[in-house]
Design a protein around this motif. Structure first.
Motif, PDB file in Angstrom:
ATOM      1  N   MET A   4     -22.978  70.924  34.189  1.00 45.67           N
ATOM      2  CA  MET A   4     -22.413  71.366  34.511  1.00 45.67           C
ATOM      3  C   MET A   4     -21.234  71.787  33.226  1.00 45.67           C
ATOM      4  SD  MET A   4     -22.856  73.471  36.677  1.00 45.67           S
ATOM      5  CE  MET A   4     -21.975  75.437  38.031  1.00 45.67           C
ATOM      6  N   ASN A   5     -20.779  71.072  33.439  1.00 41.60           N
ATOM      7  CA  ASN A   5     -19.035  71.319  32.187  1.00 41.60           C
ATOM      8  C   ASN A   5     -19.838  71.827  30.965  1.00 41.60           C
ATOM      9  OD1 ASN A   5     -17.696  70.331  34.087  1.00 41.60           O
ATOM     10  ND2 ASN A   5     -18.249  68.557  33.100  1.00 41.60           N
ATOM     11  N   ILE A   6     -20.970  70.994  30.537  1.00 43.10           N
ATOM     12  CA  ILE A   6     -21.620  71.462  28.930  1.00 43.10           C
ATOM     13  C   ILE A   6     -22.180  72.901  29.674  1.00 43.10           C
ATOM     14  CG2 ILE A   6     -23.432  71.554  27.665  1.00 43.10           C
ATOM     15  CD1 ILE A   6     -23.634  68.541  27.590  1.00 43.10           C
ATOM     16  N   LEU A   7     -22.446  73.739  30.469  1.00 38.67           N
ATOM     17  CA  LEU A   7     -23.025  75.019  30.095  1.00 38.67           C
ATOM     18  C   LEU A   7     -21.824  75.405  30.454  1.00 38.67           C
ATOM     19  CD1 LEU A   7     -24.944  76.826  30.763  1.00 38.67           C
ATOM     20  CD2 LEU A   7     -24.607  76.238  33.291  1.00 38.67           C
ATOM     21  N   ILE A   8     -20.371  75.509  31.688  1.00 45.38           N
ATOM     22  CA  ILE A   8     -19.501  76.023  31.077  1.00 45.38           C
ATOM     23  C   ILE A   8     -18.873  76.421  29.940  1.00 45.38           C
ATOM     24  CG2 ILE A   8     -17.116  76.498  31.893  1.00 45.38           C
ATOM     25  CD1 ILE A   8     -18.038  74.759  35.276  1.00 45.38           C
ATOM     26  N   PHE A   9     -19.079  75.247  29.061  1.00 47.45           N
ATOM     27  CA  PHE A   9     -18.256  75.513  28.039  1.00 47.45           C
ATOM     28  C   PHE A   9     -18.980  76.509  27.397  1.00 47.45           C
ATOM     29  CE2 PHE A   9     -18.192  73.185  23.132  1.00 47.45           C
ATOM     30  CZ  PHE A   9     -16.778  73.256  23.430  1.00 47.45           C
ATOM     31  N   SER A  10     -20.395  76.243  26.562  1.00 48.31           N
ATOM     32  CA  SER A  10     -21.504  76.537  26.069  1.00 48.31           C
ATOM     33  C   SER A  10     -21.121  78.400  26.296  1.00 48.31           C
ATOM     34  CB  SER A  10     -22.758  76.570  26.046  1.00 48.31           C
ATOM     35  OG  SER A  10     -22.917  76.500  27.827  1.00 48.31           O
ATOM     36  N   ASN A  11     -20.798  79.074  27.038  1.00 48.50           N
ATOM     37  CA  ASN A  11     -20.814  80.180  27.654  1.00 48.50           C
ATOM     38  C   ASN A  11     -19.553  80.791  27.003  1.00 48.50           C
ATOM     39  OD1 ASN A  11     -22.727  80.801  29.203  1.00 48.50           O
ATOM     40  ND2 ASN A  11     -22.059  80.143  31.385  1.00 48.50           N
ATOM     41  N   ILE A  12     -18.105  79.817  27.643  1.00 43.34           N
ATOM     42  CA  ILE A  12     -16.833  80.218  26.865  1.00 43.34           C
ATOM     43  C   ILE A  12     -16.528  80.671  25.249  1.00 43.34           C
ATOM     44  CG2 ILE A  12     -14.397  79.003  26.704  1.00 43.34           C
ATOM     45  CD1 ILE A  12     -14.803  77.754  29.063  1.00 43.34           C
ATOM     46  N   ALA A  13     -17.237  78.736  24.586  1.00 42.08           N
ATOM     47  CA  ALA A  13     -17.555  79.304  23.598  1.00 42.08           C
ATOM     48  C   ALA A  13     -17.982  80.563  22.812  1.00 42.08           C
ATOM     49  CB  ALA A  13     -18.521  78.001  22.585  1.00 42.08           C
ATOM     50  N   LEU A  14     -19.482  81.335  23.675  1.00 42.13           N
ATOM     51  CA  LEU A  14     -20.332  82.404  23.700  1.00 42.13           C
ATOM     52  C   LEU A  14     -19.222  83.295  23.422  1.00 42.13           C
ATOM     53  CD1 LEU A  14     -22.419  83.668  22.410  1.00 42.13           C
ATOM     54  CD2 LEU A  14     -23.524  83.638  24.630  1.00 42.13           C
ATOM     55  N   TRP A  15     -18.269  83.780  23.899  1.00 46.27           N
ATOM     56  CA  TRP A  15     -17.316  84.740  24.574  1.00 46.27           C
ATOM     57  C   TRP A  15     -16.347  84.622  23.559  1.00 46.27           C
ATOM     58  CZ3 TRP A  15     -18.035  89.025  26.706  1.00 46.27           C
ATOM     59  CH2 TRP A  15     -19.034  89.073  27.990  1.00 46.27           C
ATOM     60  N   VAL A  16     -16.071  83.421  22.860  1.00 45.65           N
ATOM     61  CA  VAL A  16     -15.202  83.436  21.915  1.00 45.65           C
ATOM     62  C   VAL A  16     -15.470  84.423  20.964  1.00 45.65           C
ATOM     63  CG1 VAL A  16     -13.443  81.911  20.383  1.00 45.65           C
ATOM     64  CG2 VAL A  16     -13.603  81.515  23.441  1.00 45.65           C
ATOM     65  N   VAL A  17     -16.881  83.635  20.658  1.00 51.42           N
ATOM     66  CA  VAL A  17     -17.656  84.486  19.515  1.00 51.42           C
ATOM     67  C   VAL A  17     -17.903  85.539  19.224  1.00 51.42           C
ATOM     68  CG1 VAL A  17     -19.702  84.396  17.910  1.00 51.42           C
ATOM     69  CG2 VAL A  17     -18.501  82.011  18.850  1.00 51.42           C
ATOM     70  N   VAL A  18     -17.801  85.993  20.808  1.00 49.87           N
ATOM     71  CA  VAL A  18     -18.192  87.771  20.821  1.00 49.87           C
ATOM     72  C   VAL A  18     -17.134  88.259  20.186  1.00 49.87           C
ATOM     73  CG1 VAL A  18     -18.984  89.464  22.442  1.00 49.87           C
ATOM     74  CG2 VAL A  18     -20.263  86.978  22.243  1.00 49.87           C
ATOM     75  N   LEU A  19     -15.863  87.866  21.051  1.00 44.81           N
ATOM     76  CA  LEU A  19     -14.656  88.432  20.668  1.00 44.81           C
ATOM     77  C   LEU A  19     -14.488  88.327  19.546  1.00 44.81           C
ATOM     78  CD1 LEU A  19     -12.876  86.972  23.679  1.00 44.81           C
ATOM     79  CD2 LEU A  19     -13.622  89.135  23.267  1.00 44.81           C
ATOM     80  N   VAL A  20     -13.998  87.492  18.374  1.00 47.38           N
ATOM     81  CA  VAL A  20     -14.165  87.236  17.455  1.00 47.38           C
ATOM     82  C   VAL A  20     -14.579  87.880  16.605  1.00 47.38           C
ATOM     83  CG1 VAL A  20     -14.728  85.987  15.302  1.00 47.38           C
ATOM     84  CG2 VAL A  20     -12.960  84.704  17.063  1.00 47.38           C
ATOM     85  N   GLN A  21     -16.005  87.974  16.725  1.00 43.80           N
ATOM     86  CA  GLN A  21     -17.017  89.421  15.914  1.00 43.80           C
ATOM     87  C   GLN A  21     -16.466  90.875  16.189  1.00 43.80           C
ATOM     88  OE1 GLN A  21     -21.034  87.964  17.594  1.00 43.80           O
ATOM     89  NE2 GLN A  21     -21.643  87.270  15.551  1.00 43.80           N
ATOM     90  N   ILE A  22     -16.152  91.109  17.642  1.00 46.63           N
ATOM     91  CA  ILE A  22     -15.507  92.524  17.876  1.00 46.63           C
ATOM     92  C   ILE A  22     -14.596  92.851  17.054  1.00 46.63           C
ATOM     93  CG2 ILE A  22     -14.471  94.040  19.545  1.00 46.63           C
ATOM     94  CD1 ILE A  22     -16.565  92.699  21.785  1.00 46.63           C
ATOM     95  N   ALA A  23     -13.561  91.688  17.145  1.00 46.56           N
ATOM     96  CA  ALA A  23     -11.890  92.191  16.591  1.00 46.56           C
ATOM     97  C   ALA A  23     -12.556  92.373  14.779  1.00 46.56           C
ATOM     98  CB  ALA A  23     -11.930  90.595  16.822  1.00 46.56           C
ATOM     99  N   ILE A  24     -13.415  91.667  14.453  1.00 47.17           N
ATOM    100  CA  ILE A  24     -14.122  91.694  12.917  1.00 47.17           C
ATOM    101  C   ILE A  24     -14.756  92.838  12.303  1.00 47.17           C
ATOM    102  CG2 ILE A  24     -15.516  90.591  11.077  1.00 47.17           C
ATOM    103  CD1 ILE A  24     -15.303  87.385  12.534  1.00 47.17           C
ATOM    104  N   ILE A  25     -15.343  93.371  13.638  1.00 45.58           N
ATOM    105  CA  ILE A  25     -16.356  94.751  12.933  1.00 45.58           C
ATOM    106  C   ILE A  25     -15.224  95.636  13.810  1.00 45.58           C
ATOM    107  CG2 ILE A  25     -17.964  96.810  14.446  1.00 45.58           C
ATOM    108  CD1 ILE A  25     -19.451  94.015  15.281  1.00 45.58           C
ATOM    109  N   PHE A  26     -13.684  95.917  14.729  1.00 45.26           N
ATOM    110  CA  PHE A  26     -13.051  96.758  14.203  1.00 45.26           C
ATOM    111  C   PHE A  26     -12.239  96.360  13.099  1.00 45.26           C
ATOM    112  CE2 PHE A  26      -8.838  97.520  15.508  1.00 45.26           C
ATOM    113  CZ  PHE A  26      -8.856  98.445  15.955  1.00 45.26           C
TER     114      PHE A  26
END
Length: 205
Positions: free
Chosen positions: A1-23
């Motif tokens: 369960m902890n691994i799933l939560i960590f992976s979701n958080i990591a995925l959202w961080v990657v998405v936010l970084v990509q949005i910032a780069i595209i902007f």
């Protein structure tokens, strides 16, 4: 369960970084477009030179009576060379119509080409070009040494060539008028003039 939560958080961080780069990239592209001027019409070094009087010619007109190259005294003339098989030529026709309507107080716009009359009459009908003088004359193309299309020539009211060149966009079409107003006949000439001024400044320093 902890691994799933960590992976979701990591995925959202990657998405936010990509949005910032595209902007950031989009902003840089916008700044680049603001700094770079539209490239003007690419002038050809053949045919009548800038400032030279155009040859006296009476041209056949698919849409009416014959007309004289250069137009009546006191009016300028834009001659747009096109082809029935040139997609860029067709894409520029709305801009040609707009220029004709906006500048009708001082400018006459004529279309020019050569080839089979039937094909040009189909183009006239399809693109609603009946109101334009439409010259079908191989002699006119040879006079201006037109090798590539679309090509345009701006003739002053004095019957002399003010500007000419290949035109692949509305900006390049309008650059012909800028060339006439500034006395700089082409994009190449503007670059050469700027380089000369830069060299002169560096030599003085």
């Amino acid at each position: 369960m902890n691994i799933l939560i960590f992976s979701n958080i990591a995925l959202w961080v990657v998405v936010l970084v990509q949005i910032a780069i595209i902007f950031a990239l989009a902003r840089q592209i916008g700044i680049l477009f603001e700094r770079v001027s539209p490239v003007g019409a690419m002038i050809s070094d053949s045919g009548p030179d800038i400032g030279e009087a155009v040859p006296q010619m009476t041209l056949p007109n698919l849409n009416g009576p014959e007309f004289a190259l250069g137009g009546p005294e006191g009016r300028a003339q834009l001659v747009f060379f096109l082809s029935t098989t040139c997609p860029i030529c067709k894409a520029l026709l709305p801009a040609i119509k707009s220029i004709r309507d906006d500048e009708k107080g001082w400018l006459d716009v004529a279309l020019a080409s050569d080839g089979r009359e039937a094909a040009h009459r189909r183009l006239i009908e399809a693109e609603d070009l009946n109101s334009f003088p439409y010259a079908l004359s191989s002699d006119l193309g040879m006079t201006f040494k037109v090798a590539k299309l679309p090509f345009a020539v701006l003739i002053g009211p004095d019957g002399k060539v003010r500007a000419k060149g290949l035109v692949n966009s509305r900006e390049q079409l309008e650059s012909l008028f800028n060339a006439s107003e500034t006395g700089i006949p082409s994009y190449q000439a503007a670059v050469a003039q700027q380089m000369g001024a830069t060299q002169f400044s560096s030599e003085r320093i």
